[in-house]
Motif scaffolding. Structure first.
Motif, PDB file in Angstrom:
ATOM      1  N   THR A 253       0.839  -1.217   0.000  1.00 34.70           N
ATOM      2  CA  THR A 253       0.000   0.000   0.000  1.00 34.70           C
ATOM      3  C   THR A 253       0.860   1.248   0.000  1.00 34.70           C
ATOM      4  O   THR A 253       0.629   2.192  -0.772  1.00 34.70           O
ATOM      5  CB  THR A 253      -0.918  -0.013   1.227  1.00 34.70           C
ATOM      6  OG1 THR A 253      -1.744  -1.181   1.195  1.00 34.70           O
ATOM      7  CG2 THR A 253      -1.798   1.224   1.235  1.00 34.70           C
TER       8      THR A 253
ATOM      9  N   THR B 292      -7.734   5.026  -6.588  1.00 32.55           N
ATOM     10  CA  THR B 292      -8.544   3.798  -6.541  1.00 32.55           C
ATOM     11  C   THR B 292      -7.702   2.536  -6.780  1.00 32.55           C
ATOM     12  O   THR B 292      -8.138   1.431  -6.451  1.00 32.55           O
ATOM     13  CB  THR B 292      -9.654   3.869  -7.608  1.00 32.55           C
ATOM     14  OG1 THR B 292      -9.069   4.074  -8.894  1.00 32.55           O
ATOM     15  CG2 THR B 292     -10.622   4.997  -7.305  1.00 32.55           C
TER      16      THR B 292
ATOM     17  N   ASN C 113      -5.851  -1.865  -0.210  1.00 36.84           N
ATOM     18  CA  ASN C 113      -5.963  -1.890   1.256  1.00 36.84           C
ATOM     19  C   ASN C 113      -6.266  -0.525   1.869  1.00 36.84           C
ATOM     20  O   ASN C 113      -6.023  -0.319   3.062  1.00 36.84           O
ATOM     21  CB  ASN C 113      -4.681  -2.449   1.901  1.00 36.84           C
ATOM     22  CG  ASN C 113      -4.357  -3.864   1.406  1.00 36.84           C
ATOM     23  OD1 ASN C 113      -5.260  -4.674   1.175  1.00 36.84           O
ATOM     24  ND2 ASN C 113      -3.076  -4.153   1.206  1.00 36.84           N
ATOM     25  N   LEU C 114      -6.735   0.434   1.052  1.00 33.91           N
ATOM     26  CA  LEU C 114      -7.149   1.724   1.616  1.00 33.91           C
ATOM     27  C   LEU C 114      -8.614   1.665   2.019  1.00 33.91           C
ATOM     28  O   LEU C 114      -9.426   0.968   1.395  1.00 33.91           O
ATOM     29  CB  LEU C 114      -6.962   2.859   0.603  1.00 33.91           C
ATOM     30  CG  LEU C 114      -5.530   3.336   0.336  1.00 33.91           C
ATOM     31  CD1 LEU C 114      -5.539   4.458  -0.684  1.00 33.91           C
ATOM     32  CD2 LEU C 114      -4.866   3.800   1.625  1.00 33.91           C
ATOM     33  N   VAL C 115      -8.938   2.375   3.094  1.00 35.23           N
ATOM     34  CA  VAL C 115     -10.339   2.443   3.524  1.00 35.23           C
ATOM     35  C   VAL C 115     -11.157   3.120   2.425  1.00 35.23           C
ATOM     36  O   VAL C 115     -10.742   4.123   1.841  1.00 35.23           O
ATOM     37  CB  VAL C 115     -10.453   3.236   4.845  1.00 35.23           C
ATOM     38  CG1 VAL C 115     -11.908   3.291   5.304  1.00 35.23           C
ATOM     39  CG2 VAL C 115      -9.581   2.600   5.913  1.00 35.23           C
ATOM     40  N   GLU C 116     -12.306   2.561   2.152  1.00 32.49           N
ATOM     41  CA  GLU C 116     -13.137   3.063   1.053  1.00 32.49           C
ATOM     42  C   GLU C 116     -13.516   4.522   1.284  1.00 32.49           C
ATOM     43  O   GLU C 116     -13.524   5.331   0.354  1.00 32.49           O
ATOM     44  CB  GLU C 116     -14.391   2.213   0.911  1.00 32.49           C
ATOM     45  CG  GLU C 116     -15.293   2.642  -0.256  1.00 32.49           C
ATOM     46  CD  GLU C 116     -16.523   1.761  -0.383  1.00 32.49           C
ATOM     47  OE1 GLU C 116     -17.353   2.053  -1.273  1.00 32.49           O
ATOM     48  OE2 GLU C 116     -16.664   0.800   0.404  1.00 32.49           O
ATOM     49  N   GLU C 117     -13.811   4.869   2.555  1.00 37.17           N
ATOM     50  CA  GLU C 117     -14.186   6.247   2.849  1.00 37.17           C
ATOM     51  C   GLU C 117     -13.038   7.215   2.542  1.00 37.17           C
ATOM     52  O   GLU C 117     -13.253   8.314   2.049  1.00 37.17           O
ATOM     53  CB  GLU C 117     -14.602   6.391   4.318  1.00 37.17           C
ATOM     54  CG  GLU C 117     -15.940   5.759   4.662  1.00 37.17           C
ATOM     55  CD  GLU C 117     -15.855   4.233   4.780  1.00 37.17           C
ATOM     56  OE1 GLU C 117     -14.719   3.703   4.696  1.00 37.17           O
ATOM     57  OE2 GLU C 117     -16.905   3.584   4.946  1.00 37.17           O
ATOM     58  N   LEU C 118     -11.799   6.761   2.833  1.00 38.87           N
ATOM     59  CA  LEU C 118     -10.639   7.606   2.549  1.00 38.87           C
ATOM     60  C   LEU C 118     -10.477   7.822   1.052  1.00 38.87           C
ATOM     61  O   LEU C 118     -10.180   8.929   0.588  1.00 38.87           O
ATOM     62  CB  LEU C 118      -9.382   6.977   3.136  1.00 38.87           C
ATOM     63  CG  LEU C 118      -8.069   7.752   2.902  1.00 38.87           C
ATOM     64  CD1 LEU C 118      -8.146   9.140   3.503  1.00 38.87           C
ATOM     65  CD2 LEU C 118      -6.875   6.977   3.443  1.00 38.87           C
ATOM     66  N   THR C 119     -10.684   6.765   0.262  1.00 35.75           N
ATOM     67  CA  THR C 119     -10.587   6.883  -1.201  1.00 35.75           C
ATOM     68  C   THR C 119     -11.617   7.866  -1.740  1.00 35.75           C
ATOM     69  O   THR C 119     -11.319   8.705  -2.599  1.00 35.75           O
ATOM     70  CB  THR C 119     -10.781   5.507  -1.844  1.00 35.75           C
ATOM     71  OG1 THR C 119      -9.821   4.587  -1.325  1.00 35.75           O
ATOM     72  CG2 THR C 119     -10.644   5.591  -3.355  1.00 35.75           C
TER      73      THR C 119
END
Length: 404
Positions: free
Chosen positions: A3, A67, A71-77
């Motif tokens: 990540t 995108t 492994n990034l939080v969806e909300e952060l993306t």
């Protein structure tokens, strides 16, 4: 680790894209623009419109590349993507605003731009652009459709009308000022109730800037030029002449018929030769019709010193090269007052420049005040302390002689 690696590659890719766009493509584009009239304009180049648009590229790289980072939080993306899109919106809005500023700047350099300024319309366009940009930014940040926000504006119409009341009134006033050619940049306007007396140096949406003759600046709301009375001196400036309207207050006790000696004295004036000849002929013809009644001086017409002086002033103005001969020129008596008989000089100078106008006006009245005694006339003025002392001294001397 995967990540962080891809996140670092994404930031590196955004930096490389920013470097290529600004250092290579932007520099080449600026070199091409430099061959155009706009590119040679230093003020236009300083707006950095193209450089602002170049900031969109790294923002797009981050928005589409975030995108692909695992492994990034969806909300952060979603937040990063929305912030990038909001940044793109405000960047484009600022670039458009800068373009409108350049358009107004280039337009103001036109010879007739002061007659129909567009600065007010440019400011309205900027307000609309930033309003739309604000709606789009909010819609992007909350991840909602702009239509939803716009549908809620109907309920806020009354609030918006109250908030933008001055803007709407100023917009209507700007349209009327421009369409009716009420004021222009460079006009001399006078608005006593707002202590404004000077040249218009700027016409904006909300206010008009007037530089007074004492070099102070007065800011007047644009709508006041529609609702309040004011004086625009443009007509005087365009006519090529400025009016002189000033009176000499003559002592009425000095007015009398000319005696034989006084007639011989005024005949010395070159300007009065034709007047005295025609006037004497007119009077002689009139008096001949009286027959026996004409033997009494009280029944005859005679030349007066004030009439002769009035004719002299008119001839003097007609022969003055600094007086506009194509405009109204007259010398007239006004209603007698307790301060004397006003003899008004009404004419126009052949210049509208303030200093020259005052000099011409002063020269005319310097001469008239100095020549008055030649006609047996006096100007009226209230007694001063010196006059009272002279009167007291004369009375004392008279009393001393009488007692002796």
């Amino acid at each position: 680790m995967d990540t962080l690696t891809k996140l670092g590659l994404l930031l590196l890719g955004a930096w490389i894209a920013n470097f290529i766009v600004k250092k290579v493509l932007l520099r080449g584009l600026l070199n091409l623009i430099s061959y155009t009239p706009v590119g040679k304009d230093r003020q236009a180049i300083e707006r950095n419109i193209v450089a602002r648009l170049a900031n969109v590229v790294p923002a797009l790289v981050i928005a589409f590349g975030i995108t692909s980072v695992p492994n990034l939080v969806e909300e952060l993306t979603i937040v990063v993507t929305n912030v990038c899109y909001a940044f793109i919106v405000i960047t484009i809005a600022r670039a458009i605003s800068g373009t409108l500023t350049i358009i107004n700047m280039l337009y103001e350099r036109q010879p007739d731009a002061h007659e129909r300024p567009i600065k007010g319309y440019i400011q309205v366009a900027k307000i609309v652009i930033y309003a739309v940009a604000t709606i789009l930014m909010v819609a992007v940040l909350i991840d909602k459709s702009p239509v939803i926000l716009l549908s809620g504006l109907g309920a806020m119409a009354a609030v918006l009308m109250l908030v933008f009341q001055d803007t709407l009134l100023s917009l209507v006033a700007s349209v009327q000022i421009t369409s009716n050619d009420i004021i222009r940049v460079g006009d001399w306007v006078e608005m006593p109730n707002l202590n404004a007396d000077g040249d218009v140096i700027d016409i904006a949406l909300h206010q008009v800037k007037v530089q007074n003759w004492d070099k102070t600046i007065t800011f007047i709301p644009t709508r006041r030029f529609i609702s309040d009375p004011f004086k625009n001196w443009r007509g005087m400036q365009e006519s090529g002449g400025r009016r002189i309207k000033r009176s000499l207050l003559l002592d009425q006790q000095s007015i009398h018929f000319l005696t034989e000696d006084e007639m011989n004295a005024v005949k010395r004036f070159r300007l009065l030769k034709d007047y005295l000849k025609d006037k004497q002929q007119e009077i002689d013809e009139w008096n001949q019709q009286l027959k026996d009644e004409g033997k009494e001086p009280v029944n005859t017409r005679r030349i007066t010193n004030i009439g002769t002086f009035r004719a002299y002033v008119k001839k003097y103005l007609e022969n003055n090269e600094r007086v506009h001969q194509e405009m109204t020129l007259m010398v007239r008596q006004l209603n007698p007052t307790s301060d004397g008989l006003p003899l008004e000089v009404y004419c126009f100078t052949n210049t509208t420049a303030w200093t020259e106008y005052e000099s011409i006006q002063s020269d005319i009245f310097d001469h008239l005040l100095s020549i008055l005694p030649e006609f047996g006339l006096r100007v009226f003025q209230h007694p001063s302390g010196i006059d009272m002392r002279e009167m007291t001294r004369n009375l004392n001397q008279t009393g001393t002689k009488d007692s002796s």
